[in-house]
Design a protein around this motif. Structure first.
Motif, PDB file in Angstrom:
ATOM      1  N   UNK A   1      10.208 -13.607 -22.953  1.00  0.00           N
ATOM      2  CA  UNK A   1       9.738 -12.485 -24.104  1.00  0.00           C
ATOM      3  C   UNK A   1      10.358 -11.232 -23.521  1.00  0.00           C
ATOM      4  N   UNK A   2      11.079 -10.564 -24.576  1.00  0.00           N
ATOM      5  CA  UNK A   2      11.488  -9.264 -24.268  1.00  0.00           C
ATOM      6  C   UNK A   2      10.603  -7.828 -24.688  1.00  0.00           C
ATOM      7  N   UNK A   3      10.183  -7.284 -23.578  1.00  0.00           N
ATOM      8  CA  UNK A   3       9.216  -6.171 -23.569  1.00  0.00           C
ATOM      9  C   UNK A   3      10.012  -5.058 -24.154  1.00  0.00           C
ATOM     10  N   UNK A   4       9.417  -4.461 -25.192  1.00  0.00           N
ATOM     11  CA  UNK A   4      10.433  -3.255 -25.810  1.00  0.00           C
ATOM     12  C   UNK A   4      10.194  -1.833 -25.263  1.00  0.00           C
ATOM     13  N   UNK A   5       9.339  -1.768 -24.389  1.00  0.00           N
ATOM     14  CA  UNK A   5       9.288  -0.414 -23.413  1.00  0.00           C
ATOM     15  C   UNK A   5       8.937  -0.636 -22.104  1.00  0.00           C
ATOM     16  N   UNK A   6       9.422  -1.513 -21.513  1.00  0.00           N
ATOM     17  CA  UNK A   6       9.131  -1.470 -20.023  1.00  0.00           C
ATOM     18  C   UNK A   6       9.982  -0.553 -19.171  1.00  0.00           C
ATOM     19  N   UNK A   7       9.488  -0.405 -17.966  1.00  0.00           N
ATOM     20  CA  UNK A   7      10.110   0.107 -16.821  1.00  0.00           C
ATOM     21  C   UNK A   7      10.357  -0.635 -16.051  1.00  0.00           C
ATOM     22  N   UNK A   8      11.675  -0.632 -15.413  1.00  0.00           N
ATOM     23  CA  UNK A   8      12.136  -1.567 -14.174  1.00  0.00           C
ATOM     24  C   UNK A   8      11.944  -0.824 -12.778  1.00  0.00           C
ATOM     25  N   UNK A   9      10.936  -1.370 -12.170  1.00  0.00           N
ATOM     26  CA  UNK A   9      10.454  -0.759 -11.046  1.00  0.00           C
ATOM     27  C   UNK A   9      10.503  -1.896 -10.054  1.00  0.00           C
ATOM     28  N   UNK A  10      11.196  -1.683  -8.959  1.00  0.00           N
ATOM     29  CA  UNK A  10      11.589  -2.783  -7.881  1.00  0.00           C
ATOM     30  C   UNK A  10      11.100  -2.347  -6.742  1.00  0.00           C
ATOM     31  N   UNK A  11      10.772  -3.368  -5.678  1.00  0.00           N
ATOM     32  CA  UNK A  11      10.003  -3.068  -4.321  1.00  0.00           C
ATOM     33  C   UNK A  11      11.045  -3.259  -3.232  1.00  0.00           C
ATOM     34  N   UNK A  12      11.252  -2.418  -2.358  1.00  0.00           N
ATOM     35  CA  UNK A  12      12.266  -3.101  -1.115  1.00  0.00           C
ATOM     36  C   UNK A  12      11.180  -3.637  -0.109  1.00  0.00           C
ATOM     37  N   UNK A  13      11.725  -4.939   0.242  1.00  0.00           N
ATOM     38  CA  UNK A  13      10.946  -5.825   1.219  1.00  0.00           C
ATOM     39  C   UNK A  13      11.815  -5.799   2.392  1.00  0.00           C
ATOM     40  N   UNK A  14      11.197  -6.023   3.606  1.00  0.00           N
ATOM     41  CA  UNK A  14      11.921  -6.330   4.793  1.00  0.00           C
ATOM     42  C   UNK A  14      11.342  -7.382   5.725  1.00  0.00           C
ATOM     43  N   UNK A  15      11.696  -8.422   5.978  1.00  0.00           N
ATOM     44  CA  UNK A  15      11.019  -9.537   6.890  1.00  0.00           C
ATOM     45  C   UNK A  15      11.906  -9.616   8.026  1.00  0.00           C
ATOM     46  N   UNK A  16      11.371  -9.894   9.377  1.00  0.00           N
ATOM     47  CA  UNK A  16      12.065 -10.312  10.494  1.00  0.00           C
ATOM     48  C   UNK A  16      11.961 -11.752  10.630  1.00  0.00           C
ATOM     49  N   UNK A  17      12.328 -12.245  11.879  1.00  0.00           N
ATOM     50  CA  UNK A  17      12.255 -13.730  12.144  1.00  0.00           C
ATOM     51  C   UNK A  17      10.936 -14.100  12.904  1.00  0.00           C
TER      52      UNK A  17
END
Length: 674
Positions: free
Chosen positions: A205-221
Motif C-alpha cells: 500500500x502506498x501511503x500518500x503523506x508519509x515521512x521516511x524516518x530511519x534508525x541507525x543501529x549498531x551491534x557488536x559480536x
C-alpha cells in the motif's frame, strides 16, 4: 582483539565513501588499499590510499562488482579485512562468504543477516514474527503477473512496486491505477534485473503523506546493541534522498524510543553485527511501519555522526576487530541538529536526469566545526556515465534546526561548481522553501511545492540579466586592457571595448540565455569622469549600472542597489553566484544560416549519455501520444522515451545495449495527419 590488529584493510568501493574510510583508517594507524577501474586510475581515493590495485574495466560489472577480483587484490596486498562501503558488493552475501573462505574479515554483518534482509519479502516475514509493524502488502513468492496484479487490486491503489532485492529507489514504481500496472511492473522488473540480477517484486500500500524516518543501529559480536537515534530522509526525488537531517523534526521522546526499540528487535531477529539502518514510514498520526533494513553503512550516516559525536566508520572497524561497542545506550545523547545535502551532476529542470562532463571548476565551502564536505572528486575530474553522479555530500551542524538551516543555505551559496549542470540551485531553493523551513515534511514535498522550489520562470530569472550583462562587458574591457598594456599606443582604437561608433552611441547588442530562457540585451557605454557607467536594456526595462571585476568577483551597482556576485567561466558558458541564487548563462551565438533547417525531422533525441536498455515497440508500429517507445539507462537510473503525439516509429537508430551520446537522434518519428 583490538582494531589495531588490522594492519591493513582494503576498501572495495570508490568515491566519497572510499575516501571517508581511508581518512578514518589513517587516523587509527591502519594502512589502506584502494581498488580502481579503468575510469578511476587517477581518482582521489586511489591517490589517498597507501596502495592501489587495478581490477578491471570502467563498467562496474567488469570491476567493482566482480568480487573475485576484489578478493584477489586483498590476498595480493596482504589486507586482513575488507570494507565494502555502500552499493556495489556491500550487501552481496556471496562476497561476504568469499571473504570468510579466504580468511579475510568482512567489515559488515554476517552472511545470514545479509541474506535475511536481502529479500524484501522474506524480510517482511521475519519482521512480522519479531513484532515490528508492517505496511499492508503482498510479500509472497508467487511472482506471476496475475497474482501481483490481483494483490494490487485487493490492496487498493495507489500501490508501490518494490524489487525484493532492491535499494536506493531502483526497481521501484508507484502505481496509481489498474491501467498503469503492467507498464510499471515491466519497468520495475527490468530495472531490478539490471541493478540486482533479481526481478522479483513485492506490492505494498502506498501511503500518500508519509515521512521516511530511519534508525541507525549498531551491534557488536558480544550481544550488545544500541540505536543512535533517527534521521529524517523524507525529501526525495525518484525515490532517492536529497536532503537528510537528524534528529527528525517533531520527534517526541516516546516515539523515538518506540522506533528505536523496534529497530533493535529487527536487528536482533537476524543476529545482526555492525552498522545497520532500519527504515520506517512514519504516518502523520504517529503510526510507523517497517520498510526495509540496510545491512551496511548508509550514505547519510554523517548527520548521525554530527549530532552524536561518534565516528561510525571507526565503530565499524573496532566491532569487526572483535571489540565491544564503544558506548552504551545510556551514554548516547543528541547534541544540536545536522543536515546533509547530496550534490549531484544532474539536471533538476529535466526530471533530474544525470549528466556527465568535466568538473572544470570546483570550490567547496571552507570546512569547519560546522561545515563538512565528504567527496571523492577533485577539480578536473570527470563525472562519467559508469557510476552514480554524486559529486559530494555537504554536511552542516549547529545547535538547533534554524541555525543549522542557515548554515546549510550559506554553504550552498558558497559552493562553486562549473563544467556541468548540478543540483546546487535546486538544493538552495529547496532549503529556502517555506515548507522545508517549517519542517512540513513528507516524501511528496518536492512535487507538492514544485512551483515554489523551481525558481526558473522567465520573470524570476530577469533579476540575473543585468548582472550577467555587466559581467560580460567588464570581462570584455578587462581583456582589452590586458591587450593594450604591452602596446606602444595605449589609445589605439583597436583596443577599445566600448562599442565606439562614429556619430553613433556606444551600444552593444547581444542575446543571453539563462537556463532555457533567452533575453535580448543592449548595453550603452556612458562616458563618466569617474567609473564607467552603462545603460542596460532588456525585457522593456532599463537601468544604470556600474561595477568592477577582480578575480571573478563582481561588485555591482544597479540603479543604486549594490551587491556582490562571483562568476566562473567554462568554455563559453558561465555560472553566476549571488547571495540568493546560482544560475548558469551563456551568450547565444547568432544563427548565420549554416544550420540545417531540416534538423532531425520527426526524430527524438537522447536526454543524456547512457545505454539503450530496450525497445518497446516495433519499427513501423503506430503509437499513441504518451506511449513508451524505448528505455535508456545512465548512472543506475532509467528514463523512458515516450511518443510526443500520435504517429508511427519509422526506424530506430540504436539497439539494446548500445551506448548513446546525449542529444543523439534515437529514432525517426512520423506524426499522424490530423
Amino acid at each position: 582483539m583490538s582494531a589495531k590488529c588490522f594492519d591493513k584493510i582494503l576498501i572495495a568501493n570508490r568515491g566519497e565513501i572510499a575516501c571517508r574510510v581511508i581518512r578514518t583508517a589513517r587516523k587509527m594507524g591502519i594502512r589502506t588499499v584502494a581498488v580502481y577501474s579503468d575510469a578511476d586510475q587517477g581518482a582521489l581515493h586511489v591517490e589517498m590510499a597507501d596502495e592501489a590495485v587495478h581490477i578491471g574495466g570502467a563498467p562496474s560489472r567488469d570491476s567493482y562488482l566482480v568480487y573475485q577480483k576484489v578478493i584477489d587484490a586483498a590476498l595480493k596486498t596482504g589486507a586482513q579485512a575488507i570494507h565494502p562501503g555502500y552499493g556495489f558488493l556491500s550487501e552481496n552475501p556471496r562476497f561476504c562468504e568469499a571473504c570468510r573462505d579466504n580468511s579475510i574479515v568482512f567489515i559488515g554483518p554476517p552472511v545470514a543477516a545479509i541474506e535475511a534482509m536481502g529479500s524484501k519479502s522474506a524480510a517482511k516475514q521475519i519482521m512480522e514474527a519479531a513484532g515490528v509493524p508492517l505496511v499492508p502488502g503482498y510479500h509472497g513468492n508467487d511472482q506471476d503477473r496475475d497474482v501481483l496484479k490481483s494483490a494490487a487490486d485487493d490492496i487498493g491503489y495507489p500501490v508501490l512496486l518494490k524489487a525484493v532485492a532492491g535499494g536506493g529507489g531502483k526497481g521501484m514504481r508507484q502505481v496509481w491505477s489498474s491501467g498503469e500496472f503492467d507498464e510499471a511492473l515491466a519497468a520495475a522488473r527490468r530495472e531490478a534485473m539490471n541493478g540486482f540480477g533479481n526481478d522479483d517484486m513485492l506490492v505494498e500500500k502506498y501511503l500518500t503523506q508519509p515521512r521516511h524516518v530511519e534508525i541507525q543501529v549498531f551491534f557488536d559480536g558480544h550481544d550488545n546493541g544500541v540505536y543512535l537515534f533517527e534521521r529524517d530522509c523524507s525529501v526525495q526525488r525518484r525515490h532517492q534522498k536529497v536532503i537528510e537531517e537528524a534528529p527528525a523534526p517533531g520527534m517526541t521522546e516516546a516515539l523515538r524510543a518506540a522506533m528505536g526499540e523496534a529497530a533493535l528487535r529487527a536487528a536482533r531477529a537476524i543476529n545482526y553485527e555492525g552498522a545497520g539502518t532500519v527504515e520506517f514510514l512514519l504516518d502523520n498520526d504517529g503510526s510507523f511501519y517497517f520498510m526495509e533494513m540496510n545491512t551496511r553503512l548508509q550514505v547519510e550516516h554523517p548527520v548521525t555522526e554530527m549530532i552524536t559525536g561518534r565516528d561510525l566508520v571507526e565503530w565499524q572497524l573496532r566491532v569487526a576487530a572483535g571489540e565491544i561497542l564503544p558506548a552504551t545506550q545510556d551514554e548516547l545523547t543528541i547534541t544540536g541538529h545536522a543536515f546533509e545535502a547530496r550534490i549531484y551532476a544532474e539536471d533538476p529542470d529535466n526530471d533530474f536526469l544525470p549528466v556527465t562532463g568535466i568538473l572544470s571548476f570546483l570550490e567547496p565551502p571552507e570546512p569547519s566545526a560546522h561545515v563538512r564536505v565528504d567527496t571523492g572528486v577533485l577539480q578536473g575530474d570527470e563525472v562519467s556515465v559508469y557510476y552514480d553522479p554524486m559529486i559530494a555530500k555537504l554536511i552542516v551542524w549547529d545547535e538547533n534546526r534554524d541555525k543549522a538551516l542557515q548554515r546549510l543555505t550559506r554553504a550552498l551559496r558558497e559552493y562553486r561548481i562549473s563544467g556541468m549542470t548540478t543540483n546546487l540551485d535546486f538544493l538552495y531553493n529547496l532549503a529556502n522553501s517555506a515548507a522545508f523551513r517549517a519542517a512540513d515534511l513528507d516524501t511528496g514535498l518536492i512535487e507538492k511545492h514544485h512551483g515554489q522550489i523551481f525558481h526558473n520562470t522567465q520573470g524570476e530569472l530577469e533579476q540575473e540579466v543585468p548582472l550577467a550583462a555587466l559581467y560580460l562587458i567588464l570581462a570584455q574591457e578587462r581583456v582589452a586592457q590586458r591587450a593594450r598594456a604591452p602596446s606602444g599606443d595605449a589609445n589605439s582604437p583597436w583596443f577599445d571595448a566600448s562599442a565606439w561608433r562614429l556619430n553613433e552611441t556606444n551600444v552593444q547588442h547581444f542575446e543571453l540565455a539563462i537556463h532555457d530562457h533567452h533575453y535580448p540585451v543592449s548595453v550603452e557605454h556612458i562616458d563618466s569622469a569617474d567609473d564607467a557607467r552603462y545603460r542596460i536594456g532588456f525585457s522593456d526595462k532599463t537601468l544604470l549600472a556600474q561595477g568592477n571585476l577582480k578575480d571573478g568577483e563582481l561588485r555591482a551597482n544597479l540603479d543604486g542597489y549594490q551587491l556582490r556576485a562571483s562568476v566562473a567561466e567554462h568554455e563559453g558558458s558561465f555560472s553566476l553566484y549571488t547571495q540568493d541564487s546560482a544560475v548558469s548563462f551563456r551568450l547565444v551565438t547568432p544563427d548565420r544560416g549554416n544550420v540545417n533547417d531540416g534538423g532531425l525531422g520527426g526524430g527524438l533525441t537522447a536526454p543524456m549519455n547512457g545505454t539503450l536498455v530496450t525497445l518497446l515497440v516495433e519499427a513501423g508500429s503506430p503509437v499513441k501520444a504518451g506511449d513508451a517507445l524505448l528505455v535508456m539507462e545512465a548512472m543506475k537510473m532509467e528514463h523512458t522515451i515516450r511518443a510526443p503525439s500520435d504517429g508511427s516509429v519509422l526506424a530506430f537508430y540504436y539497439q539494446a545495449g548500445d551506448l548513446v551520446d546525449g542529444g543523439a537522434a534515437l529514432l525517426d518519428f512520423e506524426v499522424s495527419e490530423p
